[in-house]
Design an enzyme around this catalytic site. Structure first.
Site, PDB file in Angstrom:
ATOM      1  N   ARG A 239       5.905   8.686   1.966  1.00 18.83           N
ATOM      2  CA  ARG A 239       4.418   9.479   1.764  1.00 18.83           C
ATOM      3  C   ARG A 239       4.488   9.078   0.194  1.00 18.83           C
ATOM      4  O   ARG A 239       5.336   9.296  -0.644  1.00 18.83           O
ATOM      5  CB  ARG A 239       4.677  10.780   2.089  1.00 18.83           C
ATOM      6  CG  ARG A 239       4.567  11.381   3.405  1.00 18.83           C
ATOM      7  CD  ARG A 239       3.077  10.929   4.033  1.00 18.83           C
ATOM      8  NE  ARG A 239       2.943  11.249   5.505  1.00 18.83           N
ATOM      9  CZ  ARG A 239       3.302  10.560   6.519  1.00 18.83           C
ATOM     10  NH1 ARG A 239       3.523   9.177   6.415  1.00 18.83           N
ATOM     11  NH2 ARG A 239       3.175  11.088   7.649  1.00 18.83           N
ATOM     12  N   GLU A 268      -5.159   8.319  -0.197  1.00 25.79           N
ATOM     13  CA  GLU A 268      -5.368   6.937   1.024  1.00 25.79           C
ATOM     14  C   GLU A 268      -6.619   7.250   1.402  1.00 25.79           C
ATOM     15  O   GLU A 268      -6.890   8.190   1.948  1.00 25.79           O
ATOM     16  CB  GLU A 268      -4.176   7.075   1.885  1.00 25.79           C
ATOM     17  CG  GLU A 268      -2.849   6.620   1.155  1.00 25.79           C
ATOM     18  CD  GLU A 268      -1.554   6.654   2.394  1.00 25.79           C
ATOM     19  OE1 GLU A 268      -2.060   6.971   3.410  1.00 25.79           O
ATOM     20  OE2 GLU A 268      -0.399   6.597   1.898  1.00 25.79           O
ATOM     21  N   HIS A 287      -0.864   1.450   4.626  1.00 28.51           N
ATOM     22  CA  HIS A 287      -0.088   2.445   5.453  1.00 28.51           C
ATOM     23  C   HIS A 287      -0.031   2.063   7.006  1.00 28.51           C
ATOM     24  O   HIS A 287      -0.618   2.643   8.079  1.00 28.51           O
ATOM     25  CB  HIS A 287      -0.699   3.916   5.417  1.00 28.51           C
ATOM     26  CG  HIS A 287       0.211   5.143   6.066  1.00 28.51           C
ATOM     27  ND1 HIS A 287       0.109   6.260   5.463  1.00 28.51           N
ATOM     28  CD2 HIS A 287       1.036   5.069   6.667  1.00 28.51           C
ATOM     29  CE1 HIS A 287       0.966   6.951   5.968  1.00 28.51           C
ATOM     30  NE2 HIS A 287       1.690   6.475   6.807  1.00 28.51           N
TER      31      HIS A 287
HETATM   32  C1  8YV Z   1       1.173   6.967  11.034  1.00 29.68           C
HETATM   33  C2  8YV Z   1       3.186   7.578   9.698  1.00 29.68           C
HETATM   34  O1  8YV Z   1       0.845   5.855  11.848  1.00 29.68           O
HETATM   35  O2  8YV Z   1       4.383   8.511  11.686  1.00 29.68           O
HETATM   36  C3  8YV Z   1       4.064   8.508  10.335  1.00 29.68           C
HETATM   37  O3  8YV Z   1       4.410   9.688   9.634  1.00 29.68           O
HETATM   38  O4  8YV Z   1       3.018   7.792   8.517  1.00 29.68           O
HETATM   39  C4  8YV Z   1       2.672   6.518  10.463  1.00 29.68           C
HETATM   40  O5  8YV Z   1       3.471   6.191  11.431  1.00 29.68           O
HETATM   41  C5  8YV Z   1       0.251   7.407  10.021  1.00 29.68           C
HETATM   42  O6  8YV Z   1       0.560   8.534   9.710  1.00 29.68           O
HETATM   43  C6  8YV Z   1      -1.088   7.604  10.785  1.00 29.68           C
HETATM   44  O7  8YV Z   1      -1.138   8.700  11.374  1.00 29.68           O
END
Ligand code: 8YV
Length: 322
Positions: A239, A268, A287
């Site tokens: 993150r 983002e 992302h």
């Molecule tokens: C997601 C991610 O695709 O799983 C997670 O925590 O960051 C990614 O795999 C993204 O968060 C979209 O919701």
């Protein structure tokens, strides 16, 4: 009997929601690339028994209070920092995520970013396309080796283990830091547990995979970048707010570290004028850690399965436990 109402905050593939439609009235926000506006989400929440949501939606106390019939929130991600899980749970609402199914895909992308950053793949490809390749020279776009280097993984959960597994194929030394020891990773992958400071001071590649919590916010800050080797490459696939972006920018510009590969950002989508995007030693991705067509289908199906399970028997497949 009327079916329970399920709102999905983005367009998912029609095939994936067929089973859900058997047990619920399903409405999807129709736009794949535009997040559902907050006021629409608040309105939909009023009648929803379930919401399938994702990172770009904030499921906070206000939204939860607006949803008197809500039983389950299914997040299309393993991370759940977009959801106030303790508040939801206090209201008897189950929160689910999509662990395990995205592990290998995210580890693949982590390694792709690591390799592309150290071998300057994006810069080199652009160099050729721009017609700048006029002659060969011994150090033309020379990057840095990956094999036999030291990788330091911060956050040794499932994805950390899968990254470490890939690192063994490159004969890398593997260091890790985690809230608790991961003895399985130590035994099977030869990963060595070290303090956070030892990891950032020693590793050639520092890979951030830790979830965003109050403890990890700004974990990578001015001080930590200063402690890294000048040749260090920082990779963030967890993150954005785990790293202080201003400090990261300064560290990259001043040569305190060599390069960064980033799949996640503070805000983002990142603004195209963001200073980090002006640097040639930064590779920035939108992302896409878990974004393979195969894995996204499986994640979507798991979200639907969780909702079906809660609506039918109250027993979700992959509930978030905090
Ligand atoms: C997601 C991610 O695709 O799983 C997670 O925590 O960051 C990614 O795999 C993204 O968060 C979209 O919701």
């Amino acid at each position: 009997m009327t079916k329970p109402y399920v709102f999905i905050t983005r367009k998912l593939s029609d095939d994936v929601i067929v089973a859900l439609q058997d047990v619920a009235e399903v409405k999807m926000w129709p736009k794949e690339e535009i997040a559902v506006p907050r006021e629409v989400l608040l309105e939909e929440a009023k009648k929803a028994a379930a919401i399938i949501t994702m990172l770009s939606d904030k499921i906070d106390a206000e939204l939860i209070d607006a949803a008197p019939n809500l039983k389950v929130i299914a997040n299309l991600a393993v991370g759940f920092d977009n959801i106030d899980v303790s508040y939801a749970n206090s209201k008897g609402i189950i929160v689910c995520n999509t662990p395990e199914v995205l592990t290998d895909t995210t580890a693949d992308l982590t390694f792709a970013l690591l390799m592309a950053t150290s071998r300057r793949v994006v810069e080199a490809a652009q160099f050729v396309k721009d017609g700048k390749w006029k002659s060969w020279s011994p150090l033309l776009l020379a990057g840095h080796d990956i094999h036999h280097k030291t990788i330091g993984i911060v956050g040794m959960g499932k994805i950390g283990e899968a990254v470490a597994k890939r690192a063994t194929g490159f004969d890398m030394d593997i260091l890790y830091h985690n809230r608790s020891r991961n003895l399985a990773a130590e035994k099977s992958l030869g990963a060595k547990y070290v303090s956070f400071d030892e990891l950032i001071e020693t590793a050639d590649f520092i890979v951030c995979l830790t979830p965003l919590t109050n403890e990890t916010r700004n974990l990578f800050n001015e001080n930590s970048f200063k402690k890294m080797k000048k040749s260090a490459i920082f990779i963030n696939v967890s993150r954005g707010p785990v790293a202080d972006e201003d400090a990261l920018y300064q560290a990259l510009v001043s040569g305190e570290i060599a390069a960064a590969g980033l799949d996640v950002f503070d805000k983002e989508p990142i603004d195209a004028t963001h200073p980090l995007l002006t640097l040639t030693n930064v590779i920035a991705l939108p992302h896409i850690g878990s974004s393979s067509t195969e894995t996204r289908e499986i994640m979507m199906a798991l979200c639907c399965d969780n909702v079906i399970a809660v609506l039918q028997n109250g027993k979700p497949k992959t509930p978030v436990r905090i």
